[in-house]
Design an enzyme around this catalytic site. Structure first.
Site, PDB file in Angstrom:
ATOM      1  N   ASP A   1     -47.385 -24.897  28.953  1.00 59.94           N
ATOM      2  CA  ASP A   1     -46.307 -24.972  27.956  1.00 59.94           C
ATOM      3  C   ASP A   1     -46.758 -25.660  26.676  1.00 59.94           C
ATOM      4  O   ASP A   1     -46.666 -26.877  26.532  1.00 59.94           O
ATOM      5  CB  ASP A   1     -45.070 -25.687  28.539  1.00 59.94           C
ATOM      6  CG  ASP A   1     -44.095 -24.678  29.132  1.00 59.94           C
ATOM      7  OD1 ASP A   1     -44.508 -23.530  29.385  1.00 59.94           O
ATOM      8  OD2 ASP A   1     -42.923 -25.034  29.342  1.00 59.94           O
TER       9      ASP A   1
ATOM     10  N   LYS B   1     -43.241 -14.529  27.619  1.00 62.52           N
ATOM     11  CA  LYS B   1     -42.498 -15.578  26.906  1.00 62.52           C
ATOM     12  C   LYS B   1     -41.869 -14.999  25.637  1.00 62.52           C
ATOM     13  O   LYS B   1     -42.550 -14.312  24.877  1.00 62.52           O
ATOM     14  CB  LYS B   1     -43.463 -16.711  26.552  1.00 62.52           C
ATOM     15  CG  LYS B   1     -42.789 -17.974  26.058  1.00 62.52           C
ATOM     16  CD  LYS B   1     -43.750 -19.143  26.153  1.00 62.52           C
ATOM     17  CE  LYS B   1     -43.150 -20.418  25.601  1.00 62.52           C
ATOM     18  NZ  LYS B   1     -44.073 -21.545  25.785  1.00 62.52           N
TER      19      LYS B   1
ATOM     20  N   ARG C   1     -48.306 -14.552  29.295  1.00 55.73           N
ATOM     21  CA  ARG C   1     -49.010 -15.709  29.857  1.00 55.73           C
ATOM     22  C   ARG C   1     -49.395 -15.399  31.300  1.00 55.73           C
ATOM     23  O   ARG C   1     -48.616 -14.806  32.047  1.00 55.73           O
ATOM     24  CB  ARG C   1     -48.089 -16.923  29.804  1.00 55.73           C
ATOM     25  CG  ARG C   1     -48.662 -18.140  30.491  1.00 55.73           C
ATOM     26  CD  ARG C   1     -47.936 -19.388  30.076  1.00 55.73           C
ATOM     27  NE  ARG C   1     -46.592 -19.469  30.633  1.00 55.73           N
ATOM     28  CZ  ARG C   1     -45.714 -20.419  30.299  1.00 55.73           C
ATOM     29  NH1 ARG C   1     -46.019 -21.334  29.402  1.00 55.73           N
ATOM     30  NH2 ARG C   1     -44.522 -20.444  30.844  1.00 55.73           N
TER      31      ARG C   1
ATOM     32  N   ASP D   1     -41.085 -30.997  33.258  1.00 55.51           N
ATOM     33  CA  ASP D   1     -40.903 -29.541  33.356  1.00 55.51           C
ATOM     34  C   ASP D   1     -42.066 -28.795  32.704  1.00 55.51           C
ATOM     35  O   ASP D   1     -42.151 -27.571  32.820  1.00 55.51           O
ATOM     36  CB  ASP D   1     -39.572 -29.103  32.723  1.00 55.51           C
ATOM     37  CG  ASP D   1     -39.405 -29.626  31.312  1.00 55.51           C
ATOM     38  OD1 ASP D   1     -39.383 -30.858  31.146  1.00 55.51           O
ATOM     39  OD2 ASP D   1     -39.318 -28.821  30.379  1.00 55.51           O
TER      40      ASP D   1
HETATM   41  P1  AMP Z   1     -39.952 -26.341  25.875  1.00 57.49           P
HETATM   42  O1  AMP Z   1     -39.729 -27.539  25.017  1.00 57.49           O
HETATM   43  O2  AMP Z   1     -40.500 -25.144  25.133  1.00 57.49           O
HETATM   44  O3  AMP Z   1     -40.762 -26.661  27.109  1.00 57.49           O
HETATM   45  O4  AMP Z   1     -38.513 -25.866  26.351  1.00 57.49           O
HETATM   46  C1  AMP Z   1     -37.608 -26.681  27.053  1.00 57.49           C
HETATM   47  C2  AMP Z   1     -36.510 -25.820  27.628  1.00 57.49           C
HETATM   48  O5  AMP Z   1     -35.790 -25.156  26.601  1.00 57.49           O
HETATM   49  C3  AMP Z   1     -37.009 -24.724  28.569  1.00 57.49           C
HETATM   50  O6  AMP Z   1     -36.081 -24.595  29.610  1.00 57.49           O
HETATM   51  C4  AMP Z   1     -37.032 -23.513  27.668  1.00 57.49           C
HETATM   52  O7  AMP Z   1     -36.907 -22.318  28.399  1.00 57.49           O
HETATM   53  C5  AMP Z   1     -35.831 -23.748  26.793  1.00 57.49           C
HETATM   54  N1  AMP Z   1     -35.952 -23.093  25.470  1.00 57.49           N
HETATM   55  C6  AMP Z   1     -36.789 -23.430  24.465  1.00 57.49           C
HETATM   56  N2  AMP Z   1     -36.616 -22.607  23.412  1.00 57.49           N
HETATM   57  C7  AMP Z   1     -35.645 -21.718  23.751  1.00 57.49           C
HETATM   58  C8  AMP Z   1     -35.017 -20.619  23.085  1.00 57.49           C
HETATM   59  N3  AMP Z   1     -35.339 -20.260  21.852  1.00 57.49           N
HETATM   60  N4  AMP Z   1     -34.070 -19.950  23.758  1.00 57.49           N
HETATM   61  C9  AMP Z   1     -33.720 -20.305  25.019  1.00 57.49           C
HETATM   62  N5  AMP Z   1     -34.253 -21.329  25.680  1.00 57.49           N
HETATM   63  C10 AMP Z   1     -35.229 -22.038  25.065  1.00 57.49           C
HETATM   64 MG    MG Z   2     -41.335 -26.072  28.737  1.00 53.45          MG
END
Ligand code: AMP
Ligand code: MG
Length: 487
Positions: free
Chosen positions: A262, A113, A176, A252
């Site tokens: 997550d 990650k 992870r 997701d």
């Molecule tokens: P999360 O809220 O961490 O579950 O992320 C939701 C979505 O946003 C997922 O598809 C992650 O891969 C994407 N995402 C979160 N942070 C980033 C980042 N800094 N750069 C690219 N994608 C991100």
């Molecule tokens: Mg996520």
């Protein structure tokens, strides 16, 4: 024990092809160094824990090096976020490096990650900051030590690479581990993009890899859905029993294996508060502590919708109906054990609800209450704990019922009672202020506190001499920490 170059890869998900994931190489972070590692998680890969201290380890998990057999892929998925459907998500900053089999024949996904941008990064930089990487590492390993199913974390690698969030921070990577990284959102993606062939391919992959016993059933997909319902009911029962608030229960972020997955602005309760919201952008409290139970069901119905090409609506509905009774049975069973009961009684639910209401009204520390309840005989424990309650009369009345209930349950000697209760009532949990203290030091380049905290949390039920302060309630500054959702 294996050396780093001896892992055995078999990348089954990568072989599903480009409709399921994209080939992406990790983008290295500058001056990679070990922040913390988990010998227990490394053991799942048969890795010698001392290899974590090598430069090669930091280079591998800092994105500089790759095994010849690894096939890094960014997975595509979608999902319901805060109740609304987002048609395309995917690994925006994490890569499935490859799939490994250990000597026991277990299958583990290696997921890095913070490995840089992918076709699914949208506006994001593909990075993860040190702060959120440490939180994910500590939570994964702490939940596992509490016997709560979770993805695992083998290490955090820190760096000098600057990353912009509200301010400038440093990039890090977490390795992870999970038997699978397939989410509810994977099934939703192929359902809503109307690709039944690929959805079937995904379903067959998941059945063969993770639910082989369901293939023996007359309706394998239905058997699999039932298993997913059962596992999630049990998982959420454990979250509720131990005061874990996930914070972002979007579909997701829900694993088809029913493991905690997550980590974002999660928190363990300090004071008991059914309405606690750990995610500061969750204005409506959709993912508040007590809402995790109905949201679990909501998420399973979203998955059920995506499975309608394989399973009849009546069968899905009937199976979904199992969730709440299963949740309730697991939850009550766990809470009976936390209260020190061995035999069920009809009024236990009521006794528990009354206790939680009293704790809520008085802001009683959720973890320490149960631990102290087992420290001494029921009579003595109740007599000491009463001072923590504002409604002393109310608690005294509860205490009398509790002592009578313990007596009916059968008189164990106090040594046995303590041992049995302490085995299910942790002394040490990952309180937000403990994580914050470790993060503050790590951001200054001092990793000793993260390592110490990880070690304490790996034995949450055992008294650890010299570590008493890690069991304490938060100091004033640590009571209402606003954990940033940016990560
Ligand atoms: P999360 O809220 O961490 O579950 O992320 C939701 C979505 O946003 C997922 O598809 C992650 O891969 C994407 N995402 C979160 N942070 C980033 C980042 N800094 N750069 C690219 N994608 C991100
Ligand atoms: Mg996520």
């Amino acid at each position: 024990m294996k050396a780093l170059d001896e892992l055995t890869f078999d990348n089954r998900f990568a072989r599903l092809g480009d409709a399921f994931s994209a080939h992406v190489l990790p983008e290295p972070i500058d001056n990679p160094r070990l922040v913390v590692s988990s010998p227990a998680a490394m053991a799942l890969l048969d890795l010698d824990p001392t290899t974590a201290e090598t430069q090669e380890f930091a280079e591998l998990f800092g994105g500089h090096k790759l095994w010849a057999d690894a096939e890094p892929r960014a997975m595509v998925y979608s999902g319901h976020q805060f109740g609304g459907y987002t048609p395309q998500l995917g690994d925006g900053r994490g890569l499935l490096l490859g799939e490994v089999y250990n000597e026991a024949g277990e299958h583990w996904d290696l997921h890095l990650k913070g490995a840089g941008q992918t076709p699914f990064s949208r506006m994001g930089d593909g990075r993860a900051v040190l702060r959120s990487s440490i939180r994910e590492f500590l939570a994964s390993e702490a939940l596992n030590a509490l016997n709560i199913p979770s993805s695992r974390a083998a290490c955090v690698i820190g760096s000098d690479t600057p990353v912009w969030r509200e301010k400038q921070e440093r990039a890090a990577m977490v390795l992870r581990l999970a038997p699978s990284h397939i989410r509810f959102g994977h099934f939703e993606y192929f359902y809503y993009t109307k690709r039944p062939e690929q959805q079937k391919q995904l379903g067959e992959h998941v059945l063969a890899m993770h639910f082989p016993e369901c293939l023996e059933q007359p309706e394998p997909y239905l058997a699999m859905f039932r298993e997913i319902v059962e596992r999630n009911a049990e998982l959420i029962a454990k979250w509720q029993a131990y005061g874990f608030c996930h914070g972002v229960m979007n579909t997701d972020n829900m694993s088809i294996l029913g493991i905690t997955f997550d980590f974002g602005p999660f928190a363990f309760l300090d004071d008991f508060d059914a309405n606690f919201i750990c995610n500061h952008s969750d204005d409506q409290g959709r993912y508040s502590f007590s809402n995790q139970v109905p949201i679990g069901q909501w998420n399973l119905s979203a998955l059920a919708q995506a499975l309608t090409p394989f399973i009849s609506v009546e069968a899905l509905r009937e199976t979904l109906g199992l969730y709440l009774p299963l949740f309730q049975a697991h939850y009550l069973d766990l809470m009976r054990r936390r209260l020190g009961f061995t035999m069920p009684e009809d009024d236990d639910q009521l006794l528990l609800e009354n206790l939680l209401q009293l704790m809520q009204n008085s802001g009683v520390d959720y973890t320490l209450f149960f631990r102290r309840l087992g420290d001494q005989s029921a009579e003595l424990a109740v007599a000491q704990l009463r001072d923590d309650f504002v409604d002393i009369k109310g608690f005294d009345a509860w205490g009398e019922r509790y002592v009578a209930r313990v007596t009916r349950d059968g008189a164990l000697d106090q040594e046995q009672r303590r041992a049995r209760m302490h085995a299910v009532n942790p002394l040490y949990i990952l309180r937000n202020y403990l994580a914050q203290r470790a993060i503050d030091a790590a951001e200054q380049g001092d990793y000793s506190e993260v390592r110490r905290l990880h070690a304490v949390l790996s034995k949450p039920f055992e008294e650890q001499p010299g570590m008493e302060s890690y069991a304490e309630r938060p100091p004033e500054w640590g009571k209402h920490l606003e954990i940033s959702c940016s990560s």
